[in-house]
Design a protein around this motif. Structure first.
Motif, PDB file in Angstrom:
ATOM      1  N   GLN A   1       3.062   2.439   0.632  1.00 42.71           N
ATOM      2  CA  GLN A   1       3.037   3.032   1.966  1.00 42.71           C
ATOM      3  C   GLN A   1       4.407   2.918   2.627  1.00 42.71           C
ATOM      4  N   ALA A   2       4.813   3.977   3.311  1.00 46.91           N
ATOM      5  CA  ALA A   2       6.008   3.946   4.158  1.00 46.91           C
ATOM      6  C   ALA A   2       5.551   3.647   5.580  1.00 46.91           C
ATOM      7  N   ARG A   3       6.282   2.782   6.263  1.00 46.93           N
ATOM      8  CA  ARG A   3       5.892   2.376   7.614  1.00 46.93           C
ATOM      9  C   ARG A   3       7.152   2.085   8.417  1.00 46.93           C
ATOM     10  N   ASN A   4       7.108   2.321   9.723  1.00 41.43           N
ATOM     11  CA  ASN A   4       8.272   2.057  10.554  1.00 41.43           C
ATOM     12  C   ASN A   4       8.275   0.624  11.072  1.00 41.43           C
ATOM     13  N   SER A   5       7.857  -0.294  10.221  1.00 42.63           N
ATOM     14  CA  SER A   5       7.848  -1.717  10.550  1.00 42.63           C
ATOM     15  C   SER A   5       7.889  -2.510   9.257  1.00 42.63           C
ATOM     16  N   GLU A   6       8.511  -3.696   9.290  1.00 42.43           N
ATOM     17  CA  GLU A   6       8.509  -4.540   8.106  1.00 42.43           C
ATOM     18  C   GLU A   6       7.215  -5.330   7.977  1.00 42.43           C
ATOM     19  N   SER A   7       6.353  -5.232   8.970  1.00 47.48           N
ATOM     20  CA  SER A   7       5.030  -5.843   8.885  1.00 47.48           C
ATOM     21  C   SER A   7       4.022  -4.791   8.454  1.00 47.48           C
ATOM     22  N   GLU A   8       3.106  -5.192   7.579  1.00 48.89           N
ATOM     23  CA  GLU A   8       2.092  -4.232   7.125  1.00 48.89           C
ATOM     24  C   GLU A   8       1.050  -3.950   8.189  1.00 48.89           C
ATOM     25  N   ASP A   9       1.058  -4.718   9.262  1.00 51.69           N
ATOM     26  CA  ASP A   9       0.059  -4.550  10.312  1.00 51.69           C
ATOM     27  C   ASP A   9       0.639  -4.011  11.615  1.00 51.69           C
ATOM     28  N   GLU A  10       1.936  -3.763  11.640  1.00 52.11           N
ATOM     29  CA  GLU A  10       2.575  -3.314  12.868  1.00 52.11           C
ATOM     30  C   GLU A  10       3.229  -1.946  12.652  1.00 52.11           C
ATOM     31  N   GLY A  11       3.779  -1.391  13.739  1.00 59.73           N
ATOM     32  CA  GLY A  11       4.372  -0.073  13.671  1.00 59.73           C
ATOM     33  C   GLY A  11       3.348   1.000  13.995  1.00 59.73           C
ATOM     34  N   ASN A  12       3.823   2.134  14.518  1.00 59.50           N
ATOM     35  CA  ASN A  12       2.914   3.213  14.913  1.00 59.50           C
ATOM     36  C   ASN A  12       3.000   4.429  14.005  1.00 59.50           C
ATOM     37  N   LEU A  13       3.836   4.353  12.951  1.00 56.79           N
ATOM     38  CA  LEU A  13       3.972   5.468  12.018  1.00 56.79           C
ATOM     39  C   LEU A  13       3.803   4.952  10.598  1.00 56.79           C
ATOM     40  N   SER A  14       3.010   5.636   9.803  1.00 62.71           N
ATOM     41  CA  SER A  14       2.824   5.244   8.414  1.00 62.71           C
ATOM     42  C   SER A  14       2.479   6.474   7.582  1.00 62.71           C
ATOM     43  N   TYR A  15       2.738   6.372   6.290  1.00 60.45           N
ATOM     44  CA  TYR A  15       2.458   7.475   5.375  1.00 60.45           C
ATOM     45  C   TYR A  15       2.121   6.880   4.012  1.00 60.45           C
ATOM     46  N   ASP A  16       0.945   7.218   3.475  1.00 60.50           N
ATOM     47  CA  ASP A  16       0.473   6.692   2.204  1.00 60.50           C
ATOM     48  C   ASP A  16       0.951   7.559   1.052  1.00 60.50           C
ATOM     49  N   LEU A  17       1.655   6.956   0.115  1.00 61.26           N
ATOM     50  CA  LEU A  17       2.021   7.646  -1.124  1.00 61.26           C
ATOM     51  C   LEU A  17       1.018   7.345  -2.233  1.00 61.26           C
ATOM     52  N   VAL A  18       0.505   6.116  -2.237  1.00 58.78           N
ATOM     53  CA  VAL A  18      -0.553   5.708  -3.162  1.00 58.78           C
ATOM     54  C   VAL A  18      -1.579   4.921  -2.357  1.00 58.78           C
ATOM     55  N   LYS A  19      -2.853   5.209  -2.577  1.00 59.72           N
ATOM     56  CA  LYS A  19      -3.902   4.496  -1.854  1.00 59.72           C
ATOM     57  C   LYS A  19      -5.040   4.172  -2.810  1.00 59.72           C
ATOM     58  N   GLU A  20      -5.359   2.884  -2.900  1.00 56.33           N
ATOM     59  CA  GLU A  20      -6.394   2.394  -3.824  1.00 56.33           C
ATOM     60  C   GLU A  20      -6.150   2.890  -5.242  1.00 56.33           C
ATOM     61  N   GLY A  21      -4.887   2.872  -5.655  1.00 57.89           N
ATOM     62  CA  GLY A  21      -4.513   3.261  -7.009  1.00 57.89           C
ATOM     63  C   GLY A  21      -4.390   4.750  -7.234  1.00 57.89           C
ATOM     64  N   CYS A  22      -4.724   5.546  -6.220  1.00 60.45           N
ATOM     65  CA  CYS A  22      -4.683   7.003  -6.364  1.00 60.45           C
ATOM     66  C   CYS A  22      -3.438   7.579  -5.690  1.00 60.45           C
ATOM     67  N   ILE A  23      -2.732   8.437  -6.397  1.00 58.61           N
ATOM     68  CA  ILE A  23      -1.521   9.058  -5.864  1.00 58.61           C
ATOM     69  C   ILE A  23      -1.895  10.070  -4.795  1.00 58.61           C
ATOM     70  N   LYS A  24      -1.277   9.952  -3.604  1.00 55.47           N
ATOM     71  CA  LYS A  24      -1.556  10.835  -2.483  1.00 55.47           C
ATOM     72  C   LYS A  24      -0.383  11.756  -2.148  1.00 55.47           C
ATOM     73  N   ASP A  25       0.773  11.490  -2.687  1.00 57.15           N
ATOM     74  CA  ASP A  25       1.975  12.269  -2.382  1.00 57.15           C
ATOM     75  C   ASP A  25       2.345  13.102  -3.604  1.00 57.15           C
ATOM     76  N   SER A  26       2.575  14.405  -3.401  1.00 59.20           N
ATOM     77  CA  SER A  26       2.814  15.311  -4.536  1.00 59.20           C
ATOM     78  C   SER A  26       4.136  15.050  -5.226  1.00 59.20           C
ATOM     79  N   THR A  27       5.059  14.357  -4.586  1.00 63.81           N
ATOM     80  CA  THR A  27       6.348  14.071  -5.217  1.00 63.81           C
ATOM     81  C   THR A  27       6.362  12.722  -5.912  1.00 63.81           C
ATOM     82  N   PHE A  28       5.286  11.960  -5.769  1.00 62.84           N
ATOM     83  CA  PHE A  28       5.223  10.600  -6.319  1.00 62.84           C
ATOM     84  C   PHE A  28       4.818  10.635  -7.782  1.00 62.84           C
ATOM     85  N   ASP A  29       5.435   9.741  -8.576  1.00 60.16           N
ATOM     86  CA  ASP A  29       5.054   9.643  -9.978  1.00 60.16           C
ATOM     87  C   ASP A  29       5.402   8.251 -10.480  1.00 60.16           C
TER      88      ASP A  29
END
Length: 386
Positions: A241-269
């Motif tokens: 996950q990309a996040r605008n914070s170094e804490s996994e629980d903070e920040g107001n922006l996030s983007y999942d590339l992989v979630k629960e082992g499943c690829i969510k981003d088309s550019t990810f490999d």
């Protein structure tokens, strides 16, 4: 007497101003009273401190010469891999060694390094911290030629690094940027997770300095590693996950590339081969690539977060393959109940993306992102899937 007139010469003798006793932090100044011009103060330091500068301060016409300072005998620097002890000055020892006698240095060294789990470093725990302790021993040999004997004089100085801990009763973990360490409280071993950013697909040019600036739509290469002596362990990546914070629980922006082992981003490999196109032989290493991006209408820096798990190589029932299997979570290391279903977090960054001339905008779960002109429909695909 001159021409019937008496002439007197009057000489007035004055005294130069005195000097008041200066204050030296972590030191003692004698005498503890004012001194006259031309006299000196003597400075000594408290235990654990040494003088930097002259040990005397001279008074001249009410002005004091430059005062020395009392500095620690040594300073300790702690990072994710090692402890570093820096002595304030060169010693007169013949040798300096750590807890393990094999970890020995010449007496003139001022900087002594050791990995957190080497050279006899001992690990302890309290309710809030994981603590690594070692000790230097300075050895000076003296020889009595008259009687034909030799002796060793020793100086000992203990030092430590402590890290804020989290985790369950059986395991305590601590984390700094790029590294997470999980330590067994019973002393049976540790796991170290490292997340690195590399500048190319050969994974031979690791980024050392952050924030790291890159262009939008640039290929990103990252590697997560499990450092453990257990040959039966392997590594699985559950979330990226990309996040605008170094804490996994903070920040107001996030983007999942992989979630629960499943690829969510088309550019990810995931990258399963090395630079020679041979399969990666180390099951404790996972590599992946994706196109860089930034959050829409935001110039915030991005931190990359990975959630990983530990699996067994010898028992396929508890392996790290096919983690994206209808959302079902597999158990982890067989026979190691404390690690079953444990997830470990490691992060790296920050990274700052520049903007190309032409951009496309997409929208996805957790936050909008701005992509380079060749990155297509990441968020649209996610929108259709959700």
């Amino acid at each position: 007497q001159y021409g019937g007139t008496s002439v007197y010469e009057l000489v007035i003798i004055g005294r130069a101003p005195d000097c008041s006793t200066p204050i030296i932090e972590k030191g003692t100044v004698t005498p503890d009273s004012e001194i006259y011009s031309g006299a000196t103060f003597n400075v000594s330091c408290d235990n654990g401190f040494v003088i930097s500068g002259s040990s005397t301060i001279t008074c001249t016409n009410g002005e004091l010469s430059t005062s020395p300072t009392c500095v620690p005998v040594a300073t300790v620097t702690c990072d994710e891999n090692e402890m570093k002890l820096t002595l304030a000055e060169k010693s007169s020892f013949d040798t300096i060694r750590l807890n393990e006698k094999d970890c020995e240095f010449t007496g003139e060294v001022q900087e002594i390094k050791t990995d957190l789990e080497k050279c006899g470093t001992k690990t302890s725990f309290n309710s809030t911290h994981v603590i690594y302790k070692n000790q230097i021993t300075g050895v000076t040999k003296t020889t009595d030629h008259t009687n034909g004997i030799t002796r060793e004089g020793e100086f000992k100085l203990a030092f430590e690094c402590s890290y804020s801990r989290t985790g369950a009763t059986e395991y305590a973990s601590w984390q700094v940027k790029g590294t997470t360490v999980v330590q067994r409280v019973d002393g049976a071993g540790s796991l170290r997770f490292v997340l690195d950013l590399h500048k190319n697909g050969n994974f031979d040019d690791r980024v050392e300095n952050f924030p790291f600036e890159l262009s939008l739509n640039e290929d990103m290469y990252m590697q997560v590693t499990l450092d453990s002596l257990d040959p039966d362990l392997s590594l699985g990546v559950l979330n990226v996950q990309a996040r605008n914070s170094e804490s996994e629980d903070e920040g107001n922006l996030s983007y999942d590339l992989v979630k629960e082992g499943c690829i969510k981003d088309s550019t990810f490999d995931f990258i399963d081969t090395d630079s020679n196109s041979q399969p990666l032989s180390d099951p404790k290493v996972k590599r992946f690539t994706f196109k860089s991006f930034s959050f829409l209408d935001s110039h915030t820096a991005i931190f990359m977060h990975a959630i990983v798990k530990v699996c067994s190589v010898s028992n396929s029932s508890f392996g790290c393959t096919d983690l994206c299997s209808n959302g079902k979570r597999k158990r982890s290391v067989d026979g190691n109940s404390e690690l079953n279903d444990e997830r470990f977090h490691v992060y790296q960054g920050p990274m700052v993306a520049g903007y190309p001339i032409e951009t496309k905008v997409a929208t996805g779960s957790g936050g909008d992102i701005k992509l380079g002109s060749e990155v297509l429909t990441v968020l649209l695909l996610l929108h259709l899937l959700l």
